[in-house]
Design a protein around this motif. Structure first.
Motif, mmCIF file in Angstrom:
data_model
loop_
_atom_site.group_PDB
_atom_site.id
_atom_site.type_symbol
_atom_site.label_atom_id
_atom_site.label_comp_id
_atom_site.label_asym_id
_atom_site.label_seq_id
_atom_site.Cartn_x
_atom_site.Cartn_y
_atom_site.Cartn_z
ATOM 1 N N ILE A 215 10.253 22.218 -27.311
ATOM 2 C CA ILE A 215 10.185 23.602 -27.785
ATOM 3 C C ILE A 215 10.321 23.673 -29.302
ATOM 4 N N SER A 216 10.588 22.551 -29.941
ATOM 5 C CA SER A 216 10.616 22.521 -31.407
ATOM 6 C C SER A 216 9.218 22.657 -32.010
ATOM 7 N N VAL A 217 8.179 22.698 -31.178
ATOM 8 C CA VAL A 217 6.837 22.916 -31.706
ATOM 9 C C VAL A 217 6.615 24.379 -32.091
ATOM 10 N N TYR A 218 7.493 25.279 -31.666
ATOM 11 C CA TYR A 218 7.233 26.693 -31.881
ATOM 12 C C TYR A 218 7.576 27.132 -33.296
ATOM 13 N N ALA A 219 6.729 28.015 -33.824
ATOM 14 C CA ALA A 219 6.901 28.497 -35.193
ATOM 15 C C ALA A 219 7.855 29.680 -35.271
ATOM 16 N N ASP A 220 8.068 30.362 -34.148
ATOM 17 C CA ASP A 220 8.914 31.561 -34.133
ATOM 18 C C ASP A 220 10.102 31.328 -33.216
ATOM 19 N N ASN A 221 11.278 31.128 -33.806
ATOM 20 C CA ASN A 221 12.501 30.954 -33.022
ATOM 21 C C ASN A 221 13.325 32.228 -32.948
ATOM 22 N N THR A 222 12.777 33.338 -33.429
ATOM 23 C CA THR A 222 13.521 34.591 -33.509
ATOM 24 C C THR A 222 13.295 35.483 -32.298
ATOM 25 N N THR A 223 12.068 35.516 -31.791
ATOM 26 C CA THR A 223 11.689 36.488 -30.762
ATOM 27 C C THR A 223 12.007 35.984 -29.359
ATOM 28 N N PRO A 224 12.890 36.667 -28.608
ATOM 29 C CA PRO A 224 13.183 36.253 -27.230
ATOM 30 C C PRO A 224 11.996 36.527 -26.303
ATOM 31 N N GLY A 225 11.983 35.821 -25.179
ATOM 32 C CA GLY A 225 11.039 36.118 -24.111
ATOM 33 C C GLY A 225 9.655 35.541 -24.262
ATOM 34 N N GLN A 226 9.434 34.665 -25.228
ATOM 35 C CA GLN A 226 8.112 34.075 -25.389
ATOM 36 C C GLN A 226 7.876 32.962 -24.370
ATOM 37 N N SER A 227 6.608 32.626 -24.168
ATOM 38 C CA SER A 227 6.245 31.530 -23.275
ATOM 39 C C SER A 227 5.220 30.651 -23.958
#
Length: 338
Positions: free
Chosen positions: A96-108
């Motif tokens: 999950i460290s590939v994600y650019a947005d760590n702020t927004t909950p509930g993403q998939s």
């Protein structure tokens, strides 16, 4: 199945190899062999993955599936060049460290933006902070999809792994701390979200994906829970008296040099909100619908306790020292009583 695990000597790779043997599969682990040993019943093949030809002798072995956990781009490229045309299914354990947005909950995985691929002159994570880790995993994901196709590849973006043989201090810290009893410093608020997956559950899902030829990209993570439920679940698995939890404001903790996530003077599994509100609150439903089965938290705790008791030398002793914890609690009490 005949399964080739590129790795298999520690934590997730080892858990996957062990479970595959238990399920009756024929398991081969290809690795350097310097970080541990493969489980009983698995065949070990020593390889140096820096060598582009190292895996070529395994191409005609008749493997049904490959499972790879690498973070080195060249290692993935060499493996795909040697084996992709000779296996039916390829699982790559990303993060999950590939994600650019760590702020927004509930993403998939279906809708979350990812980091750019690693620069051309970067082959793997660099330095103690593992710079480029996420970007390197993005690069490998792209290689796997390009070489195997979406239908023959399973990209599993693993979240925080916990359970037996955990090499970090993150989950064992709370097992150890709640076992000790007394007043426990709990960071943030009881409703803060926490998310992880038992290493054995993720291993089971990797084998399920191989057996069913599951294709696509998913998050390898269990449903998020509140921090209060996390601590209650650990207590239930330990079968100890209910602790006295003192919830301490995150700003106060930061001002008193209590650190986040992991390591010395840290409160593991704690991240600052709202900056990291999405890191431990991702949408696990697509993964659950695709076959990821999650065991009850007390079962994970009991497995962790058994391993910690049997292998105390392997348990990392990080987190907040009891003396430091007592000092911070005392200072927090003084602030509250003003």
């Amino acid at each position: 199945m005949r399964i080739l695990i590129l790795g298999g000597t520690q934590f997730l790779g080892r858990a996957t190899a062990r479970l595959a043997v238990e399920q009756g599969h024929e398991v081969t682990c290809a690795a350097r062999g310097v970080s541990g040993v493969v489980p009983a019943g698995a065949r070990f093949v020593p390889v140096d993955r820096d060598d582009p030809q190292a895996l070529v002798p395994l191409a005609d072995a008749g493997f049904d599936a490959v499972i790879d956990v690498t973070r080195q781009i060249s290692h993935a490229r060499h493996a795909l060049a040697a084996l992709a045309d000779h296996v039916g299914h390829w699982s790559f354990v990303s993060t999950i460290s590939v994600y650019a947005d760590n702020t927004t909950p509930g993403q998939s995985a279906a809708d979350a933006p990812v980091l750019p691929a690693a620069p051309a002159d970067v082959d793997g994570p660099v330095g103690p902070d593992h710079r480029w880790y996420g970007e390197c995993k993005v690069s490998i994901e792209e290689l796997v999809r390009e070489r195997m196709g979406v239908d023959r590849s399973f990209v599993c973006r693993a979240g925080l792994l916990v359970g037996a043989e955990d090499p970090s201090d993150r989950f064992p810290y709370w097992v150890r701390r709640l076992s000790a009893g007394g007043e426990v410093l709990a960071p943030g608020a009881p409703t803060d979200r926490v998310q992880f997956v038992d290493v054995a559950d993720l291993a089971g899902w990797l084998l399920h994906a191989a057996g069913t030829r599951l294709g696509g990209t998913y998050d390898g993570i269990g449903p998020a829970m509140t921090r209060a439920d996390l601590l209650a679940g650990v207590v239930a698995g330990l079968d100890v008296a209910e602790p006295v939890l003192t919830w301490v404001d995150q700003e106060f903790l930061g001002s008193h040099d209590v650190r986040e996530w992991s390591g010395e003077r840290a409160l593991p599994l704690w991240v600052r909100l709202p900056e990291y509100g999405g890191l431990m609150d991702r949408d696990a439903r697509p993964s659950l619908h695709a076959g990821l089965a999650i065991r009850p938290l007390p079962d994970t705790v009991r497995a962790t306790v058994s391993w910690m008791a049997a292998h105390p030398a392997d348990v990392r002793q990080g987190g907040l020292d009891p003396v430091d914890e007592a000092v911070v609690l005392g200072e927090w009490q003084a602030v509250r009583d003003r």
